[in-house]
Design a protein around this motif. Structure first.
Motif, PDB file in Angstrom:
ATOM      1  N   PHE A   1       0.810  -1.209   0.000  1.00  0.00           N
ATOM      2  CA  PHE A   1       0.000   0.000   0.000  1.00  0.00           C
ATOM      3  C   PHE A   1       0.846   1.263   0.000  1.00  0.00           C
ATOM      4  N   ILE A   2       2.017   1.218   0.596  1.00  0.00           N
ATOM      5  CA  ILE A   2       2.899   2.375   0.621  1.00  0.00           C
ATOM      6  C   ILE A   2       3.838   2.257  -0.568  1.00  0.00           C
ATOM      7  N   ARG A   3       3.781   3.228  -1.459  1.00  0.00           N
ATOM      8  CA  ARG A   3       4.571   3.192  -2.685  1.00  0.00           C
ATOM      9  C   ARG A   3       5.520   4.380  -2.719  1.00  0.00           C
ATOM     10  N   ASN A   4       6.516   4.308  -3.557  1.00  0.00           N
ATOM     11  CA  ASN A   4       7.473   5.382  -3.728  1.00  0.00           C
ATOM     12  C   ASN A   4       7.586   5.704  -5.207  1.00  0.00           C
ATOM     13  N   THR A   5       7.476   6.971  -5.523  1.00  0.00           N
ATOM     14  CA  THR A   5       7.726   7.441  -6.866  1.00  0.00           C
ATOM     15  C   THR A   5       9.019   8.241  -6.813  1.00  0.00           C
ATOM     16  N   ARG A   6      10.030   7.753  -7.492  1.00  0.00           N
ATOM     17  CA  ARG A   6      11.345   8.370  -7.432  1.00  0.00           C
ATOM     18  C   ARG A   6      11.273   9.840  -7.845  1.00  0.00           C
ATOM     19  N   GLY A   7      11.866  10.681  -7.030  1.00  0.00           N
ATOM     20  CA  GLY A   7      11.882  12.108  -7.296  1.00  0.00           C
ATOM     21  C   GLY A   7      10.664  12.850  -6.776  1.00  0.00           C
ATOM     22  N   ILE A   8       9.631  12.104  -6.375  1.00  0.00           N
ATOM     23  CA  ILE A   8       8.411  12.736  -5.868  1.00  0.00           C
ATOM     24  C   ILE A   8       8.222  12.426  -4.393  1.00  0.00           C
ATOM     25  N   GLY A   9       8.242  11.156  -4.036  1.00  0.00           N
ATOM     26  CA  GLY A   9       8.103  10.775  -2.636  1.00  0.00           C
ATOM     27  C   GLY A   9       7.219   9.564  -2.450  1.00  0.00           C
ATOM     28  N   TYR A  10       6.822   9.345  -1.228  1.00  0.00           N
ATOM     29  CA  TYR A  10       5.991   8.195  -0.857  1.00  0.00           C
ATOM     30  C   TYR A  10       4.524   8.568  -0.912  1.00  0.00           C
ATOM     31  N   PHE A  11       3.685   7.587  -1.205  1.00  0.00           N
ATOM     32  CA  PHE A  11       2.243   7.792  -1.177  1.00  0.00           C
ATOM     33  C   PHE A  11       1.563   6.483  -0.842  1.00  0.00           C
ATOM     34  N   ILE A  12       0.303   6.565  -0.463  1.00  0.00           N
ATOM     35  CA  ILE A  12      -0.498   5.387  -0.178  1.00  0.00           C
ATOM     36  C   ILE A  12      -1.341   5.099  -1.414  1.00  0.00           C
ATOM     37  N   ALA A  13      -1.164   3.903  -1.976  1.00  0.00           N
ATOM     38  CA  ALA A  13      -1.887   3.527  -3.186  1.00  0.00           C
ATOM     39  C   ALA A  13      -3.361   3.299  -2.860  1.00  0.00           C
ATOM     40  N   GLU A  14      -4.227   3.661  -3.784  1.00  0.00           N
ATOM     41  CA  GLU A  14      -5.666   3.436  -3.597  1.00  0.00           C
ATOM     42  C   GLU A  14      -5.956   1.944  -3.567  1.00  0.00           C
ATOM     43  N   GLU A  15      -5.285   1.197  -4.421  1.00  0.00           N
ATOM     44  CA  GLU A  15      -5.416  -0.247  -4.444  1.00  0.00           C
ATOM     45  C   GLU A  15      -4.031  -0.844  -4.320  1.00  0.00           C
ATOM     46  N   ALA A  16      -3.903  -1.888  -3.564  1.00  0.00           N
ATOM     47  CA  ALA A  16      -2.609  -2.509  -3.361  1.00  0.00           C
ATOM     48  C   ALA A  16      -2.051  -3.028  -4.673  1.00  0.00           C
ATOM     49  N   ASN A  17      -0.745  -2.849  -4.846  1.00  0.00           N
ATOM     50  CA  ASN A  17      -0.019  -3.297  -6.031  1.00  0.00           C
ATOM     51  C   ASN A  17      -0.549  -2.686  -7.307  1.00  0.00           C
ATOM     52  N   ASP A  18      -1.184  -1.521  -7.208  1.00  0.00           N
ATOM     53  CA  ASP A  18      -1.680  -0.798  -8.378  1.00  0.00           C
ATOM     54  C   ASP A  18      -0.486  -0.256  -9.150  1.00  0.00           C
ATOM     55  N   GLU A  19      -0.368  -0.584 -10.408  1.00  0.00           N
ATOM     56  CA  GLU A  19       0.785  -0.179 -11.206  1.00  0.00           C
ATOM     57  C   GLU A  19       0.646   1.233 -11.756  1.00  0.00           C
ATOM     58  N   THR A  20      -0.560   1.816 -11.723  1.00  0.00           N
ATOM     59  CA  THR A  20      -0.733   3.170 -12.246  1.00  0.00           C
ATOM     60  C   THR A  20      -0.335   4.188 -11.199  1.00  0.00           C
ATOM     61  N   VAL A  21       0.138   5.330 -11.660  1.00  0.00           N
ATOM     62  CA  VAL A  21       0.570   6.395 -10.735  1.00  0.00           C
ATOM     63  C   VAL A  21      -0.290   7.602 -10.935  1.00  0.00           C
TER      64      VAL A  21
END
Length: 53
Positions: A33-53
């Motif tokens: 659920f906790i994801r990282n987008t390089r250069g932007i930061g961490y966020f909580i995904a709406e759906e687990a293992n969601d590949e869309t950003v």
């Protein structure tokens, strides 16, 4: 988030995020659920293992 005297090379924030991920994995399985987008930061995904950003 840090003041001018902060150690910018400390990885304490990454350690805390990793700890939260492990605790969530125990209760929710291997869903990430906790994801990282390089250069932007961490966020909580709406759906687990969601590949869309």
């Amino acid at each position: 988030m840090w003041d001018s005297n902060a150690d910018l090379f400390s990885n304490s924030f990454k350690v805390h995020i990793n700890s939260l991920k492990k605790k969530l994995a125990v209760h929710l399985g291997d869903k990430e659920f906790i994801r990282n987008t390089r250069g932007i930061g961490y966020f909580i995904a709406e759906e687990a293992n969601d590949e869309t950003v």
